[in-house]
Design a protein around this motif. Structure first.
Motif, mmCIF file in Angstrom:
data_model
loop_
_atom_site.group_PDB
_atom_site.id
_atom_site.type_symbol
_atom_site.label_atom_id
_atom_site.label_comp_id
_atom_site.label_asym_id
_atom_site.label_seq_id
_atom_site.Cartn_x
_atom_site.Cartn_y
_atom_site.Cartn_z
ATOM 1 N N VAL A 38 0.846 -1.208 0.000
ATOM 2 C CA VAL A 38 0.000 0.000 0.000
ATOM 3 C C VAL A 38 0.880 1.256 0.000
ATOM 4 O O VAL A 38 0.636 2.214 -0.720
ATOM 5 C CB VAL A 38 -0.944 -0.017 1.230
ATOM 6 C CG1 VAL A 38 -1.595 1.343 1.436
ATOM 7 C CG2 VAL A 38 -2.002 -1.101 1.062
ATOM 8 N N GLY A 53 -9.122 -3.359 1.801
ATOM 9 C CA GLY A 53 -9.717 -2.636 0.677
ATOM 10 C C GLY A 53 -8.754 -1.652 0.019
ATOM 11 O O GLY A 53 -9.167 -0.870 -0.834
ATOM 12 N N ARG A 54 -7.473 -1.665 0.412
ATOM 13 C CA ARG A 54 -6.541 -0.663 -0.138
ATOM 14 C C ARG A 54 -5.599 -1.243 -1.198
ATOM 15 O O ARG A 54 -4.764 -0.528 -1.731
ATOM 16 C CB ARG A 54 -5.759 -0.014 1.002
ATOM 17 C CG ARG A 54 -6.719 0.715 1.964
ATOM 18 C CD ARG A 54 -6.032 1.226 3.174
ATOM 19 N NE ARG A 54 -5.120 2.302 2.855
ATOM 20 C CZ ARG A 54 -4.280 2.850 3.724
ATOM 21 N NH1 ARG A 54 -4.254 2.399 4.971
ATOM 22 N NH2 ARG A 54 -3.483 3.832 3.373
ATOM 23 N N LEU A 55 -5.729 -2.526 -1.469
ATOM 24 C CA LEU A 55 -4.920 -3.106 -2.548
ATOM 25 C C LEU A 55 -5.779 -3.115 -3.802
ATOM 26 O O LEU A 55 -6.844 -3.735 -3.830
ATOM 27 C CB LEU A 55 -4.480 -4.533 -2.188
ATOM 28 C CG LEU A 55 -3.454 -4.624 -1.050
ATOM 29 C CD1 LEU A 55 -3.283 -6.065 -0.597
ATOM 30 C CD2 LEU A 55 -2.114 -4.049 -1.500
ATOM 31 N N THR A 56 -5.302 -2.419 -4.813
ATOM 32 C CA THR A 56 -6.142 -2.246 -6.005
ATOM 33 C C THR A 56 -6.020 -3.420 -6.971
ATOM 34 O O THR A 56 -6.852 -3.569 -7.870
ATOM 35 C CB THR A 56 -5.718 -0.969 -6.756
ATOM 36 O OG1 THR A 56 -4.361 -1.164 -7.192
ATOM 37 C CG2 THR A 56 -5.821 0.259 -5.886
ATOM 38 N N GLY A 57 -4.945 -4.206 -6.826
ATOM 39 C CA GLY A 57 -4.731 -5.312 -7.766
ATOM 40 C C GLY A 57 -4.204 -4.838 -9.117
ATOM 41 O O GLY A 57 -4.055 -5.644 -10.042
ATOM 42 N N GLU A 58 -3.903 -3.535 -9.240
ATOM 43 C CA GLU A 58 -3.520 -2.990 -10.559
ATOM 44 C C GLU A 58 -2.022 -3.053 -10.836
ATOM 45 O O GLU A 58 -1.592 -3.184 -11.975
ATOM 46 C CB GLU A 58 -3.956 -1.515 -10.657
ATOM 47 C CG GLU A 58 -5.411 -1.386 -10.999
ATOM 48 C CD GLU A 58 -5.938 0.008 -10.702
ATOM 49 O OE1 GLU A 58 -5.119 0.922 -10.474
ATOM 50 O OE2 GLU A 58 -7.171 0.167 -10.678
ATOM 51 N N ASP A 59 -1.221 -2.923 -9.774
ATOM 52 C CA ASP A 59 0.218 -2.709 -9.995
ATOM 53 C C ASP A 59 1.036 -3.994 -10.121
ATOM 54 O O ASP A 59 2.132 -3.983 -10.659
ATOM 55 C CB ASP A 59 0.792 -1.868 -8.850
ATOM 56 C CG ASP A 59 0.077 -0.541 -8.747
ATOM 57 O OD1 ASP A 59 0.027 0.147 -9.778
ATOM 58 O OD2 ASP A 59 -0.451 -0.220 -7.670
ATOM 59 N N ARG A 89 -11.292 -9.108 -1.947
ATOM 60 C CA ARG A 89 -11.115 -7.642 -1.911
ATOM 61 C C ARG A 89 -9.936 -7.173 -2.768
ATOM 62 O O ARG A 89 -9.697 -5.969 -2.865
ATOM 63 C CB ARG A 89 -10.929 -7.175 -0.452
ATOM 64 C CG ARG A 89 -12.204 -7.247 0.376
ATOM 65 C CD ARG A 89 -12.012 -6.672 1.757
ATOM 66 N NE ARG A 89 -11.298 -7.547 2.671
ATOM 67 C CZ ARG A 89 -11.838 -8.554 3.370
ATOM 68 N NH1 ARG A 89 -13.119 -8.819 3.258
ATOM 69 N NH2 ARG A 89 -11.100 -9.283 4.179
ATOM 70 N N VAL A 90 -9.144 -8.127 -3.320
ATOM 71 C CA VAL A 90 -8.023 -7.703 -4.193
ATOM 72 C C VAL A 90 -8.376 -8.125 -5.626
ATOM 73 O O VAL A 90 -8.235 -9.305 -5.990
ATOM 74 C CB VAL A 90 -6.683 -8.351 -3.756
ATOM 75 C CG1 VAL A 90 -5.544 -7.838 -4.641
ATOM 76 C CG2 VAL A 90 -6.390 -8.065 -2.292
ATOM 77 N N PRO A 91 -8.818 -7.178 -6.438
ATOM 78 C CA PRO A 91 -9.243 -7.535 -7.793
ATOM 79 C C PRO A 91 -8.133 -8.266 -8.552
ATOM 80 O O PRO A 91 -6.960 -7.894 -8.474
ATOM 81 C CB PRO A 91 -9.539 -6.169 -8.446
ATOM 82 C CG PRO A 91 -9.765 -5.235 -7.296
ATOM 83 C CD PRO A 91 -8.945 -5.743 -6.153
#
Ligand SMILES: O=C(O)CC1=CCC(=O)O1
Length: 387
Positions: free
Chosen positions: A233, A320-326, A351-353
């Motif tokens: 995060v 809920g703060r891990l976006t799964g994008e990076d 919760r991690v897309p």
């Protein structure tokens, strides 16, 4: 059973083969001495049940090494000790212990014999360790593998980097693998208390800095997973991938009670509630290295550090703060985990897309200590390697 049979049985139980194999020359040239060893020693004092076979082999290695001059017998008992479940790292620590009481010449010879046997058996050797200075304390970092993507392993509360040792050899095939001790844990020294999850996350980044690693694959188990998520995060640019093993993304009500119990009741009182949360009944009954290691770590933990660590863990704030994008994320649950249950772990994955959820069959909380084979396989599948 007569004394000769008892001696033969004990010899085979300790060494894994009959006495003729290692003492064939003695049998041929001095049957009396062979009989004295097998019947007299192994059928007598060495068959007494008060010492476990493991303790007996450790004692035999220490005695023969301290005497010096009996390196062939020493090698045979080093093999016996490994057969009784003594770990290579325990034998190396024993050589250091011998240096204190019997001096360096004998300890160095013993070390050469131990290394020779480990080489001959081709098993995993303990990793290289470095002492590293971080911002406000120093710690120890174990390293396996010299090339390939960097992987950093973040251990759980109450133990130290060695909880990763059973999987490091396999992970280091085509990777540089680092495992280090958190502040307040293991061989880390001089860190102030109290401390926070941000301090623990900064320490992980400090270890990467010390080895000039810009981005690493971050793997964390239990509190180590909380630290790994905090790093992800705070500094996503330093994370190449994230593997979350038996962990949580939020604090449990029980954390403060565990801190208080350490302070009020001491560490001996933490052993039963902790180990029964961490291991299966089968492991607790058979007492393999992983259980012995965890028990000993808890018993010898400083209760103020224990309380400080649980209070730091209360501050985990990543839900809920891990976006799964990076970067890719793997969530690895143990089917039999009584602490961070499959429900909790699949909740994190939800919760991690884009994350991958896997459940290891028959596996409790301390995944690497009870099922290192399954953990190594899952991580080896997930992490890239230069091979
Ligand atoms: O149950 C434990 O000892 C450790 C633990 C609780 C939550 C977590 O992530 O690890």
């Amino acid at each position: 059973m007569n004394r000769g049979e008892r001696g033969r049985r004990e010899y085979e139980g300790l060494m894994g083969h009959g006495p003729e194999e290692a003492l064939g020359e003695v049998l041929r040239t001095s049957p009396q001495m062979f009989e004295a060893v097998v019947e007299g020693a192994f059928g007598g004092a060495l068959a007494r049940p008060e010492l476990s076979r493991r303790a007996r082999e450790l004692a035999s290695v220490a005695i023969i090494a301290a005497m010096g001059g009996a390196e062939r017998r020493l090698a045979s008992h080093v093999r016996g000790a490994l057969r009784q479940g003594v770990e290579p790292s325990e034998l190396l620590a024993l050589c250091e212990h011998i240096s204190v009481y019997a001096g360096f010449p004998r300890a160095l010879d013993a070390l050469a014999v131990v290394n020779g046997v480990l080489e001959e058996q081709g098993g995993a050797k303990p990793p290289r360790t470095h002492r590293v200075a971080l911002a406000d304390h120093e710690t120890v970092v174990a390293q396996k593998g010299e090339h390939g993507p960097a992987v950093i392993l973040s251990h759980s509360l109450g133990v130290d980097w060695r909880m990763w040792e059973p999987v490091m050899e396999r992970l280091a095939n085509g990777r540089r693998v680092f495992a280090y001790d958190f502040r307040g844990h293991g061989a880390a020294a001089g860190a102030p208390r109290p401390f926070t999850m941000d301090d623990l996350a900064a320490d992980l980044l400090g270890v990467l800095d010390a080895f000039d690693v810009d981005r690493a694959h971050v793997v964390g188990l239990s509190m180590g997973g909380g630290i790994a998520q905090t790093v992800a995060v705070r500094a996503p640019e330093r994370v190449a991938s994230l593997a979350l093993l038996a962990t949580t993304d939020h604090a449990f009500d029980s954390f403060e009670a565990r801190a208080r119990s350490g302070e009020a009741d001491g560490m001996e009182a933490q052993i039963v509630p902790t180990l029964t949360r961490w291991f299966t009944p089968a492991a607790l009954a058979t007492d393999p290295w992983g259980v012995r290691y965890a028990r000993e770590r808890i018993r010898r933990f400083d209760s103020a550090d224990w309380a400080a660590a649980w209070r730091a863990f209360r501050g985990v704030d990543v839900q809920g703060r891990l976006t799964g994008e990076d970067f890719p994320t793997l969530v690895l649950a143990g089917e039999l985990d009584a602490s961070t249950t499959p429900e909790i772990m699949s909740g994190i994955a939800g919760r991690v897309p884009g994350s991958t959820y896997r459940e290891l069959p028959g596996t409790p909380h301390m995944q690497t200590l009870e099922r290192p084979d399954l953990v190594a396989e899952a991580l080896d599948d997930f992490l890239p390697a230069d091979r």
